[in-house]
Design an enzyme around this catalytic site. Sequence first.
Site, mmCIF file in Angstrom:
data_model
loop_
_atom_site.group_PDB
_atom_site.id
_atom_site.type_symbol
_atom_site.label_atom_id
_atom_site.label_comp_id
_atom_site.label_asym_id
_atom_site.label_seq_id
_atom_site.Cartn_x
_atom_site.Cartn_y
_atom_site.Cartn_z
ATOM 1 N N HIS A 188 3.226 6.536 -6.879
ATOM 2 C CA HIS A 188 2.440 7.694 -7.315
ATOM 3 C C HIS A 188 3.345 8.932 -7.359
ATOM 4 C CE1 HIS A 188 -1.610 10.074 -6.690
ATOM 5 N NE2 HIS A 188 -1.126 10.220 -7.904
ATOM 6 N N HIS A 220 1.765 4.550 -2.806
ATOM 7 C CA HIS A 220 1.907 6.003 -2.654
ATOM 8 C C HIS A 220 3.257 6.456 -3.210
ATOM 9 C CE1 HIS A 220 -1.672 6.829 -0.366
ATOM 10 N NE2 HIS A 220 -1.334 6.085 0.666
ATOM 11 N N HIS A 226 0.835 -1.206 0.000
ATOM 12 C CA HIS A 226 0.000 0.000 0.000
ATOM 13 C C HIS A 226 0.875 1.264 0.000
ATOM 14 C CE1 HIS A 226 -3.498 2.523 1.277
ATOM 15 N NE2 HIS A 226 -2.517 3.254 1.798
ATOM 16 N N GLU A 227 1.782 1.317 0.945
ATOM 17 C CA GLU A 227 2.626 2.511 1.046
ATOM 18 C C GLU A 227 3.513 2.657 -0.181
ATOM 19 O OE1 GLU A 227 1.923 4.692 3.148
ATOM 20 O OE2 GLU A 227 0.623 3.417 4.369
HETATM 21 ZN ZN LIG Z 1 -2.521 5.316 2.253
#
Ligand SMILES: [Zn+2]
Length: 707
Positions: A500, A497, A493-494
């Site tokens: 991104h 980011h 998940h991290e």
């Molecule tokens: Zn998050």
Amino acid sequence: MLILIAMITANCTGKKEANTNAGSSNPLLQKWSGPYNGVPPFDKVKVEYFKPAFEAAMAENMEEINRIVANTEAPTFQNTLEAMERCGTTLRRVYAVYGVWKSNLGSPALDSIQEEMEPRLTAFSDSIVQNAGLFKRIEAVYNDSANQHLNPEQKRLLERYYKNFVLAGAKLDEAGKKKVMEINQKLAALFTKFSQHLLADEGDKFLELTSEKDLDGLPEDFRAGAAAAAAGKDKNGAWVISNTRSSIEPFLTYSNRRDLREKAWRMFVNRGDNGDANDNNKIITEILQLRAERAAVLGYPTHAHWRLADKMAKTPETAMNLMESVWPSAIAQVKVEVGDMQKIADKEKAGIQIEPWDYRYYAEKVRKEKYAINQEEVKEYMQMEKLREGMFFVAGELFNMEFAQVTDVPVFHPDVRVFKVTDKTTGDLIGLWYFDPYARKGKRSGAWMNAYRDQEKLNGNITTIVSNNCNFIKGKEGEPVLISFTDATTLFHEFGHALHGLSSKVTYPLLSGTSVATDYVEFPSQLLERWFTTPEVLQKYALHYKTGEPIPQVLVDKIKKSATFNKGFTTTEYLASALVDMKLHLAGNIKIDPDSFERATLAALHMPSEIVMRHRTPQFGHVFSDDGYSAGYYSYLWSDVLSADAYEAFTEAGGPYDKAVGKRLVDHVFSVGGTVDEAEGYRAFRGREPSSDALMRSRGFKVAANP
Ligand SMILES: [Zn+2]
């Protein structure tokens, strides 16, 4: 699973190297030097540098802004908006380093700096958005935009500045501006207090275990971690369960001692709610009232309406509709889950009714019985370092990126490692990725990403520097760190980011990387979670820590089969928090007692008694440690609608590694930052509006005939 977003106005102040501090000896004020377009001087930081650095950087930024305002030429996009984007570099650099000391290296010395500086920084950013001369220029360009010959990104930039200023009160009269500024000041101080109380309750309170009997059911590596935690507190020979999520959740899952589970559970869910010096209830009442007051001054019915004005959902009603459409399925599923658990408890002749401190414990037994999955068995294949390599593999396949560790840059702790990220085809530098995986004293709990420097092209080809931060428990020297399946999901998940941020290809700093609406920002990260369980990753990177054998297919099949396991629990504990958050901020300007409000709201929702909110109000850091996720905790669900729907774009095509879909994802989502309207970007990727059907399917809930 947060992403740390710098204050809007620290970002909206742009870039220009001023001369004011050229001769300063404070390393925080120096331009970042070294390889990779310069790197943060983490090796030269002393806590006492922050205050003078902030003061000098604010003065410099103020001078830059004054120059823009004093320009006698008619306002244009270039001499106003671009000029804004070119200034404030020093301040942003100081902020970047300060953010690390605040989140990763907290200390009493930093606490007092925080207490002094946060209100001053807030006042400073207010003084920019409330600068009448500056807003007059921005407004003039905004009203004249037809004659400015702007490209789409420039139009977005102009819109964002204009909206940010208006939302912050730029159109108010002097009295209104003064009022907003005063409220922001008070809030900044209260936010700091709230976070410090929470950190204190997590750090100072703990469960001490003194005999083998107290450890009944706990896995070996967890015992070792608890023993190490005890040693850290000079309690050699004992075991300490810290009052943080990463310690409490496994304890609640494995401890056979129901009495101790209840004790641990009560300690954890009462953080900030003990009626002592660290109690947060009064602070929350004040925060809510100040927020409601501010919304009224700004012309909005409630704080929630104000916060959602620039989000993808646009109104609280839209967000509430989504939450309320999922809620009944979630609590219905909880009934099924509790039924399964009660059956096991009855079979064991435990003579109990499932209580909140039993949920994780019996859920684990259901998992074993129904799906024959033993989390500890799965964990033996979850080596953090191997999974990190798995993430790099995904980044290579989908984003054409290559990661290589470098040792030629300073770090803020020996545990931190830095990786250079390059384009797999051209070898061009994309940026740096800092990785700080382990828990330590003073580090805030949870996991998060942040950007030390944003990608941009306005001032040359500036590459980004991003970081991922987790709280895994460091094992014994030389032994691989094993993490749970959930923690592995968080890792991906991290990293989503981070990707991104790394994929960003924009011109202006304000629109760079993860600088998108908060109900959109979790979409890329939640989407990336789904690659963790692709066969390509599991077969090559989920390797047994002793034998090196890949995770057996039967175990993978079991994991797949259990994908919707416990989704009633996870959806309900999350949604309860999200709904309470929204309702607190829709209540308007009334004096709210958090305790009774929480109780009444949950009762009205028919909250299952076996579950507690994931973040109870007195410890809801997302909502009360700053404005960031206030009336915004719904964002995770909103984003997950998008990520579930987006992942089906891959499975409908050639699978998770489909090159064409991957390219559309990068082109319209990951690389565009805030340069494109979020809904438009999504449509361009998916070819249609998002639908929540995929989310319901992914959680094992019934899809309504008419969503
Ligand atoms: Zn998050």
